[in-house]
Structure formats: C-alpha cells, structure tokens
Design a protein around this motif. Structure first.
Motif, short mmCIF file in Angstrom:
data_model
loop_
_atom_site.label_atom_id
_atom_site.label_comp_id
_atom_site.label_asym_id
_atom_site.label_seq_id
_atom_site.Cartn_x
_atom_site.Cartn_y
_atom_site.Cartn_z
N THR A 72 54.86 41.28 -23.93
CA THR A 72 55.08 41.90 -25.23
C THR A 72 55.99 43.12 -25.09
O THR A 72 55.87 43.89 -24.12
CB THR A 72 53.74 42.33 -25.86
OG1 THR A 72 52.96 41.15 -26.08
CG2 THR A 72 53.95 43.05 -27.18
N CYS A 91 57.52 46.40 -27.56
CA CYS A 91 57.40 47.13 -28.83
C CYS A 91 58.69 47.89 -29.13
O CYS A 91 59.34 48.39 -28.21
CB CYS A 91 56.24 48.11 -28.79
SG CYS A 91 54.61 47.35 -28.63
N GLN A 133 65.13 42.21 -31.70
CA GLN A 133 64.19 41.10 -31.89
C GLN A 133 64.77 39.80 -31.37
O GLN A 133 64.09 39.03 -30.68
CB GLN A 133 63.85 40.95 -33.37
CG GLN A 133 62.90 39.79 -33.66
CD GLN A 133 62.66 39.61 -35.16
OE1 GLN A 133 63.03 40.46 -35.97
NE2 GLN A 133 62.05 38.50 -35.52
N LYS A 138 57.24 38.49 -26.84
CA LYS A 138 56.64 38.73 -28.14
C LYS A 138 57.09 40.11 -28.62
O LYS A 138 56.90 41.10 -27.93
CB LYS A 138 55.12 38.69 -28.06
CG LYS A 138 54.43 38.95 -29.40
CD LYS A 138 52.92 38.95 -29.26
CE LYS A 138 52.24 39.27 -30.60
NZ LYS A 138 50.75 39.32 -30.46
N ILE A 153 56.86 43.26 -31.17
CA ILE A 153 55.97 43.96 -32.09
C ILE A 153 56.70 45.19 -32.63
O ILE A 153 57.20 46.01 -31.85
CB ILE A 153 54.67 44.39 -31.41
CG1 ILE A 153 53.83 43.15 -31.06
CG2 ILE A 153 53.87 45.34 -32.30
CD1 ILE A 153 52.49 43.48 -30.42
N THR A 157 56.79 48.78 -34.58
CA THR A 157 55.89 49.93 -34.70
C THR A 157 56.46 50.96 -35.67
O THR A 157 57.63 50.91 -36.04
CB THR A 157 55.67 50.62 -33.34
OG1 THR A 157 56.82 51.44 -33.03
CG2 THR A 157 55.45 49.61 -32.24
N ALA A 201 50.82 51.60 -29.83
CA ALA A 201 51.00 50.16 -30.02
C ALA A 201 51.17 49.44 -28.69
O ALA A 201 50.64 48.34 -28.49
CB ALA A 201 52.21 49.90 -30.92
N ALA A 252 48.66 46.51 -27.36
CA ALA A 252 49.20 45.16 -27.17
C ALA A 252 49.45 44.82 -25.70
O ALA A 252 49.91 43.72 -25.40
CB ALA A 252 50.51 45.01 -27.95
#
Length: 295
Positions: free
Chosen positions: A122, A124, A134, A143, A145, A147, A157, A161
């Motif tokens: 993951t 962030c 992204q 992945k 995420i 914030t 975060a 995660a």
C-alpha cells in the motif's frame, strides 16, 4: 520482516553531473553528505550558510526559487539538478533542461520503486490532484490510499494501512522501516539517483510520458471573505460530479478533477485542478476560480 528501505545499493548509481542549489541553508550540508563518495560530479550553488538567504528563499516549492538552479544545469550540461529546502527534509529535482519534475510524478516514480521492493503493498498520498501518482501505483500492482493534507494525517494513514511509502504534494516523503514509519529524504534521493541511472536516457525523456498525460494548474490561493460560503458555491455548481469531502471539497469528472480546501490559518481557498488537456485545464481552472472569488 521487510527489507530495510534505507539499505540502498549505492553501487547502482552511475557517474552523473549534478548541480545542487543549497540556497545558503542547512539542506546543503545534508545533500553533500548524501552524495559523498558517490560517482557524482557535484556543482555547488549557494552552499555558504547564511540565514539572511541572500540568493533566494530556501523553498523549492516556489518556481522562482528554482531559476538559478535551472540556469546552472543548462550552463553546465548537467544530468539533473537538486534543490533541498531550508532544513533538508524536502528535495526537488529538475531535468537536464532545467524543467522541474513535478511532485505528483516524482511521487509516482518513487512509489513504483517501493512497490518493486514490496509487491502488492500500500502507498499513501495526499488528496491534492496528481492522478499520475494513482496511475503509477496501480500499474505497479499496489494499493493507493488518498489521505488528508499534512504530516500527521499521512503518517497516521500509513500506520493504519501498513503502507510502505507515502508522499505529499509539498515534497515530504515517508518510508516504513522495521523500527517505524518516518519521513526519510536521504533514501528518496539515493533511490531516485539509482532510477535515473537505470533509464539509460536523459531524464526529460524518461519522464516525458508522465508529463504529457495530465495538465495541472498548480496550487492557486484565493483570499475570500467566507471560506464556507465559497465551498458551498463549488458544491452547488458541480453537484453532478463525483464529490468527496475527505479534505475540503474534491470533484471528479471523466476529463477534469479538482480539490478546493480552506486554509487552517488564513481566509484562503486553495485550488488544485487537473485535466486531460491544457486547454481544458485552463478553462476549468478559470471557471472554478470565478466561483470561488464570486462576491
């Protein structure tokens, strides 16, 4: 246990000519130590410590503070330029033409490096638009995420995660270590130099596909008498878009998207907008600004 991300293979860094603008600040000490014993021809600008900052402010987020660096990179035909901020916790890079590597692009590249080390992990990043981040995370099988903006929010975060990497649009970057999750600019610089070395082509060519995909307004501040009312006007105008309110108001359409946030300390609205073309970005930027600034 994950491999320690600070254990960087410095032998993978190729001989490079690098201009560094220390801005007369403490960051010049850090970057000189980071580059020590590497096959780097270091060209120094403004390395004399001086708290009056006679060259320019030590904030590479502002484009005017990168002009001297960009000119020197072109003059010396360097491979790239580096601008640390005043306390050495942020680093900005320019290519061989002196063009800045935007933070959303750098963040995506660094995320892909982290994901190569930790497949499927993951990452962030903050909510300010930078869709290329992204894209690159997901292309690498990670992945993503989103914030809220700010150190405390992104680190919280990441911990929740179990994220291996995190990046803010302001240039702050974070890594997960076996002993905790921290901001870590030194590994970022070294890993980016390895990535540059691996490209076997000029830095501008390596990042061109990322630069050309989306068009960004940059962060634009507007002084308003009532922040809440301005945000309400934005919600009403773009009610048919995909609206989220993680931090301020974010609106997404297929061909453009933006975030507007109120400042925590001043009567300001901050706009960041992206679009799939330069013309559309300019049109929508001006449209959203007119709504924010309406009286």
């Amino acid at each position: 246990m994950r491999a320690e991300v600070h254990d960087v293979d410095r032998s993978a860094i190729a001989p490079l000519t690098v201009v560094v603008d220390g801005a007369n600040a403490m960051g010049s000490l850090d970057i000189e130590a980071i580059l020590h014993k590497l096959p780097i021809k270091l060209i120094k600008l403004n390395f004399t410590l001086d708290g009056t900052f006679p060259s320019h402010p030590a904030d590479p987020l502002e484009p005017e503070n990168l002009k001297e660096l960009s000119e020197a990179v072109r003059e010396h035909q360097a491979d790239l330029g580096i601008a640390p901020d005043g306390d050495g916790d942020r680093y900005f890079f320019v290519d061989e033409h002196g063009e800045v590597i935007r933070q959303e692009i750098l963040r995506g590249i660094m995320a892909q490096i982290a994901l190569a080390e930790h497949p499927g992990a993951t990452v962030c990043y903050d909510i300010r638009p930078g869709k290329i981040t992204q894209d690159l995370i997901e292309q690498a099988g990670g992945k993503a995420i989103v914030t809220r903006v700010g150190h405390s929010h992104i680190k919280k975060a990441m911990l929740e995660a179990n994220a291996v990497f995190g990046g803010e649009s302001s240039g702050h970057y974070f890594y997960q270590f076996p002993f905790g999750t921290f901001e870590a600019p030194a590994p970022l610089v070294l890993k980016f130099l390895i990535w540059v070395s691996q490209q076997k082509k000029p830095l501008s060519e390596a990042v061109r596909p990322y630069r050309e995909k989306y068009h960004h307004s940059g962060e634009i501040n507007s002084k308003v008498p009532d922040v809440a009312a301005a945000l309400d006007r934005v919600r009403a105008k773009y009610a048919d878009g995909k609206i989220t309110e993680l931090d301020g108001v974010s609106v997404e359409y297929p061909d453009f998207w933006f975030n507007v946030r109120g400042s925590n300390t001043e009567p300001l609205i901050r706009l960041n907008l992206e679009a799939t073309s330069q013309a559309l970005m300019e049109q929508k930027r001006d449209e959203v600004l007119s709504i924010i600034r309406a009286t």
